[in-house]
Structure formats: structure tokens, C-alpha cells
Design a protein around this motif. Structure first.
Motif, mmCIF file in Angstrom:
data_model
loop_
_atom_site.group_PDB
_atom_site.id
_atom_site.type_symbol
_atom_site.label_atom_id
_atom_site.label_comp_id
_atom_site.label_asym_id
_atom_site.label_seq_id
_atom_site.Cartn_x
_atom_site.Cartn_y
_atom_site.Cartn_z
ATOM 1 N N SER A 145 -17.517 23.553 -32.021
ATOM 2 C CA SER A 145 -17.109 23.937 -33.376
ATOM 3 C C SER A 145 -18.223 23.676 -34.378
ATOM 4 O O SER A 145 -18.490 24.509 -35.259
ATOM 5 C CB SER A 145 -15.846 23.174 -33.787
ATOM 6 N N MET A 146 -18.888 22.526 -34.254
ATOM 7 C CA MET A 146 -19.993 22.211 -35.166
ATOM 8 C C MET A 146 -21.122 23.222 -35.014
ATOM 9 O O MET A 146 -21.731 23.639 -36.006
ATOM 10 C CB MET A 146 -20.504 20.793 -34.900
ATOM 11 N N LYS A 147 -21.381 23.628 -33.784
ATOM 12 C CA LYS A 147 -22.384 24.666 -33.548
ATOM 13 C C LYS A 147 -21.977 25.949 -34.267
ATOM 14 O O LYS A 147 -22.808 26.615 -34.910
ATOM 15 C CB LYS A 147 -22.519 24.909 -32.044
ATOM 16 N N GLY A 148 -20.703 26.302 -34.166
ATOM 17 C CA GLY A 148 -20.194 27.496 -34.835
ATOM 18 C C GLY A 148 -20.257 27.404 -36.349
ATOM 19 O O GLY A 148 -20.525 28.406 -37.031
ATOM 20 N N LEU B 178 -13.766 27.014 -30.807
ATOM 21 C CA LEU B 178 -14.299 27.254 -32.138
ATOM 22 C C LEU B 178 -13.195 27.041 -33.171
ATOM 23 O O LEU B 178 -12.019 27.290 -32.883
ATOM 24 C CB LEU B 178 -14.820 28.689 -32.259
ATOM 25 N N HIS B 179 -13.570 26.597 -34.370
ATOM 26 C CA HIS B 179 -12.587 26.385 -35.431
ATOM 27 C C HIS B 179 -13.128 26.911 -36.761
ATOM 28 O O HIS B 179 -14.338 27.053 -36.938
ATOM 29 C CB HIS B 179 -12.225 24.909 -35.537
ATOM 30 N N ALA B 180 -12.199 27.190 -37.654
ATOM 31 C CA ALA B 180 -12.570 27.785 -38.935
ATOM 32 C C ALA B 180 -13.311 26.801 -39.832
ATOM 33 O O ALA B 180 -14.241 27.167 -40.547
ATOM 34 C CB ALA B 180 -11.323 28.301 -39.649
ATOM 35 N N ASP B 181 -12.869 25.535 -39.802
ATOM 36 C CA ASP B 181 -13.481 24.502 -40.631
ATOM 37 C C ASP B 181 -13.094 23.143 -40.085
ATOM 38 O O ASP B 181 -12.359 23.041 -39.093
ATOM 39 C CB ASP B 181 -13.056 24.655 -42.103
ATOM 40 N N THR B 182 -13.558 22.083 -40.729
ATOM 41 C CA THR B 182 -13.288 20.730 -40.230
ATOM 42 C C THR B 182 -11.799 20.384 -40.291
ATOM 43 O O THR B 182 -11.288 19.677 -39.420
ATOM 44 C CB THR B 182 -14.089 19.686 -41.021
ATOM 45 N N THR B 183 -11.087 20.882 -41.301
ATOM 46 C CA THR B 183 -9.648 20.614 -41.398
ATOM 47 C C THR B 183 -8.908 21.207 -40.209
ATOM 48 O O THR B 183 -8.050 20.544 -39.593
ATOM 49 C CB THR B 183 -9.076 21.197 -42.711
ATOM 50 N N HIS B 184 -9.228 22.428 -39.867
ATOM 51 C CA HIS B 184 -8.639 23.109 -38.719
ATOM 52 C C HIS B 184 -8.932 22.321 -37.434
ATOM 53 O O HIS B 184 -8.039 22.081 -36.604
ATOM 54 C CB HIS B 184 -9.225 24.524 -38.633
ATOM 55 N N LEU B 185 -10.163 21.897 -37.270
ATOM 56 C CA LEU B 185 -10.579 21.133 -36.095
ATOM 57 C C LEU B 185 -9.849 19.800 -36.011
ATOM 58 O O LEU B 185 -9.307 19.437 -34.951
ATOM 59 C CB LEU B 185 -12.095 20.909 -36.146
ATOM 60 N N ILE B 186 -9.829 19.071 -37.114
ATOM 61 C CA ILE B 186 -9.206 17.744 -37.120
ATOM 62 C C ILE B 186 -7.712 17.837 -36.829
ATOM 63 O O ILE B 186 -7.166 17.036 -36.059
ATOM 64 C CB ILE B 186 -9.451 17.042 -38.474
ATOM 65 N N PHE B 187 -7.032 18.830 -37.426
ATOM 66 C CA PHE B 187 -5.596 18.980 -37.197
ATOM 67 C C PHE B 187 -5.298 19.204 -35.711
ATOM 68 O O PHE B 187 -4.415 18.562 -35.137
ATOM 69 C CB PHE B 187 -5.048 20.139 -38.023
ATOM 70 N N ASN B 188 -6.048 20.107 -35.084
ATOM 71 C CA ASN B 188 -5.816 20.385 -33.668
ATOM 72 C C ASN B 188 -6.132 19.183 -32.789
ATOM 73 O O ASN B 188 -5.394 18.877 -31.839
ATOM 74 C CB ASN B 188 -6.644 21.591 -33.222
ATOM 75 N N ALA C 257 -13.241 14.022 -23.350
ATOM 76 C CA ALA C 257 -14.182 15.092 -23.016
ATOM 77 C C ALA C 257 -13.789 16.401 -23.688
ATOM 78 O O ALA C 257 -14.650 17.130 -24.217
ATOM 79 C CB ALA C 257 -14.253 15.274 -21.503
ATOM 80 N N ILE C 258 -12.488 16.717 -23.703
ATOM 81 C CA ILE C 258 -12.024 17.963 -24.324
ATOM 82 C C ILE C 258 -12.229 17.914 -25.835
ATOM 83 O O ILE C 258 -12.687 18.887 -26.447
ATOM 84 C CB ILE C 258 -10.545 18.221 -23.974
ATOM 85 N N ILE C 259 -11.915 16.776 -26.440
ATOM 86 C CA ILE C 259 -12.124 16.633 -27.887
ATOM 87 C C ILE C 259 -13.611 16.747 -28.207
ATOM 88 O O ILE C 259 -14.000 17.433 -29.174
ATOM 89 C CB ILE C 259 -11.557 15.291 -28.383
ATOM 90 N N ALA C 260 -14.462 16.106 -27.404
ATOM 91 C CA ALA C 260 -15.903 16.170 -27.634
ATOM 92 C C ALA C 260 -16.412 17.610 -27.530
ATOM 93 O O ALA C 260 -17.223 18.052 -28.360
ATOM 94 C CB ALA C 260 -16.637 15.279 -26.624
ATOM 95 N N ALA C 261 -15.922 18.352 -26.535
ATOM 96 C CA ALA C 261 -16.339 19.750 -26.374
ATOM 97 C C ALA C 261 -15.931 20.579 -27.579
ATOM 98 O O ALA C 261 -16.718 21.412 -28.077
ATOM 99 C CB ALA C 261 -15.720 20.331 -25.099
ATOM 100 N N ASN C 262 -14.710 20.357 -28.083
ATOM 101 C CA ASN C 262 -14.248 21.079 -29.264
ATOM 102 C C ASN C 262 -15.106 20.752 -30.479
ATOM 103 O O ASN C 262 -15.465 21.646 -31.260
ATOM 104 C CB ASN C 262 -12.783 20.742 -29.545
ATOM 105 N N VAL C 263 -15.427 19.482 -30.651
ATOM 106 C CA VAL C 263 -16.222 19.068 -31.810
ATOM 107 C C VAL C 263 -17.633 19.655 -31.731
ATOM 108 O O VAL C 263 -18.135 20.237 -32.706
ATOM 109 C CB VAL C 263 -16.294 17.528 -31.896
ATOM 110 N N ILE C 264 -18.269 19.530 -30.570
ATOM 111 C CA ILE C 264 -19.655 19.998 -30.424
ATOM 112 C C ILE C 264 -19.753 21.511 -30.608
ATOM 113 O O ILE C 264 -20.614 22.009 -31.356
ATOM 114 C CB ILE C 264 -20.207 19.592 -29.041
ATOM 115 N N ARG D 256 -23.815 31.236 -37.500
ATOM 116 C CA ARG D 256 -22.864 32.347 -37.637
ATOM 117 C C ARG D 256 -22.950 33.331 -36.477
ATOM 118 O O ARG D 256 -21.932 33.880 -36.038
ATOM 119 C CB ARG D 256 -23.117 33.087 -38.954
ATOM 120 N N LEU D 257 -24.132 33.558 -35.935
ATOM 121 C CA LEU D 257 -24.280 34.476 -34.811
ATOM 122 C C LEU D 257 -23.558 33.944 -33.575
ATOM 123 O O LEU D 257 -22.905 34.691 -32.838
ATOM 124 C CB LEU D 257 -25.772 34.702 -34.503
ATOM 125 N N PHE D 258 -23.673 32.633 -33.348
ATOM 126 C CA PHE D 258 -22.969 31.974 -32.239
ATOM 127 C C PHE D 258 -21.456 32.124 -32.425
ATOM 128 O O PHE D 258 -20.734 32.453 -31.484
ATOM 129 C CB PHE D 258 -23.367 30.494 -32.199
#
Length: 217
Positions: free
Chosen positions: A19-22, A53-63, A10-17, A26-28
Motif C-alpha cells: 500500500s505504501m508503494k502504491g 493496495l489501499h486508497a489511503d492510510t485510513t482505509h489501510l488502518i481500518f482493514n 506477515a499479511i499485515i506487513a505485506a499490506n502495509v508495504i 501512481r504507475l504501480f
């Protein structure tokens, strides 16, 4: 196959969803990232939202991979609810430390789950100090507590020297959050593993001394 607990999923899914929105809005992203000026004006939601929120997919995947590897150790020892408490508390501790050190830098911004994930990592090491970690560039296993100390010492170095575009203070604050909350939730560690508790506290004491002596900046 490494079986993930539903809470971790659930936590990983929340981060992915989120972050992808972000990534696509850009306003979000700007509305919910960590920003000192906005938080000091009363937008405290950013203390939590920025951690998804994450800077990019690499940042997201690493975390998320880091969380993937260490979450089960904490859930196994402390249960799902305490895992969530440590995750959220570490996120807040990390952002509070960032806010403290950058309180006069109204432009300062940050994003990422690193503080929360580092708190889980440090909690896992505290609960299972004999665990071994493998790094790509080191061919031998590293004891968990050695990795924990080295990680925080590097974070202190990064904070002092402003190394890279990385929130070292959030990492450090998250680790402290994981350390403190784990000991509160599992005080029997003081009876069974006082040595590692003391060893893992060394970087925290070093940061405190550097701050008090004015040598952190």
C-alpha cells in the motif's frame, strides 16, 4: 497485549508495504488495482494484487485493525494454513463477485483488503458465534452472528443503491468466501451449530433471490 500470530503479522506487513508503494508510485497503483477492463484483457494478477493496495492510510488502518481483532479466532480453530486459504479465497471471491456485477463496466476499479478481511471476520463469527462485538456508537455488546447478518444486509443495500464509494459487492463476496470455505474446512459445524449456519446464510439467500428476480439493480 493481544499476541498476533506470525502469519497475521506477515499479511499485515505485506499490506502495509504494498500500500505504501502504491501511495508513492501512481504507475504501480494503476498497474495492480482491480480494473474490469484490464482483467478482461487478461491481467488476472489484479484479482490478487488489488487486495494489497489501499486508497489511503485510513482505509489501510481500518482493514488491518479489523484483521488484527479477528485473525486469532480463525487461526486458533483452524490453524495457519487454513487461515491463509480462507484469506486468499475470500479475496478472490470478493473480486469475482465484483467482476460479475460490473463485467460490462470496463472503467470500474477498486482496491483494498476488505473482501479478504470480511471473509476472516465472517469465518470467525461462524466458528465462534457467541463472540460479542462492540461498536463505538452502540453502548452494548452485539452477538457476532447478529453483526454478521446486519453487515451483509447493509452490503446488499449498498449494492442495490450504489451507496458511497465502497465495494459492497467485494465485501459480500468476501463474506460468502469465508462462510463457504470455513464450512468446507470444518464440516463438523453442521453437527454442532446448524442453527447459526442457517441464520448466517439468510443474507446470501436474500441476495440470490433479489438477483434472480431482477430486483438488485
Amino acid at each position: 497485549m493481544y499476541n498476533l500470530d506470525p502469519v497475521t503479522i506477515a499479511i499485515i506487513a505485506a499490506n502495509v508495504i504494498i500500500s505504501m508503494k502504491g501511495f508513492n508510485d501512481r504507475l504501480f497503483f494503476e498497474k495492480y488495482k482491480f480494473n474490469v477492463g484490464s482483467i478482461r484483457r487478461g491481467e488476472q494478477i489484479r484479482m490478487i494484487s488489488s487486495g494489497f493496495l489501499h486508497a489511503d492510510t485510513t482505509h489501510l488502518i481500518f482493514n488491518m485493525f479489523t484483521l488484527y481483532f479477528f485473525a486469532n479466532a480463525v487461526i486458533f480453530e483452524l490453524g495457519q494454513l487454513n487461515f491463509i486459504i480462507i484469506y486468499v479465497a475470500s479475496l478472490i471471491f470478493g473480486n469475482l463477485l465484483s467482476l460479475y456485477f460490473h463485467k460490462d463496466e470496463y472503467w470500474y476499479s477498486a482496491i483494498g483488503a476488505s473482501g479478504a478481511v470480511t471473509g476472516i471476520l465472517y469465518a470467525a463469527i461462524l466458528l465462534q458465534p457467541s463472540m460479542s462485538l462492540y461498536m463505538f456508537f452502540i453502548p452494548i455488546p452485539i452477538p457476532g452472528y447478529i453483526f454478521g447478518i446486519g453487515y451483509l444486509l447493509y452490503s446488499i443495500y449498498g449494492m442495490k443503491n450504489r451507496v458511497g464509494n465502497i465495494g459492497h459487492d467485494a465485501h459480500f463476496g468476501g463474506a460468502v468466501g469465508g462462510y463457504v470455505i470455513t464450512l468446507i474446512l470444518f464440516p463438523s459445524l453442521f453437527q454442532t451449530d446448524l442453527l447459526h449456519i442457517g441464520i448466517l446464510a439468510i443474507p446470501i439467500l436474500i441476495l440470490f433471490v433479489l438477483y434472480k428476480t431482477g430486483k438488485l439493480n
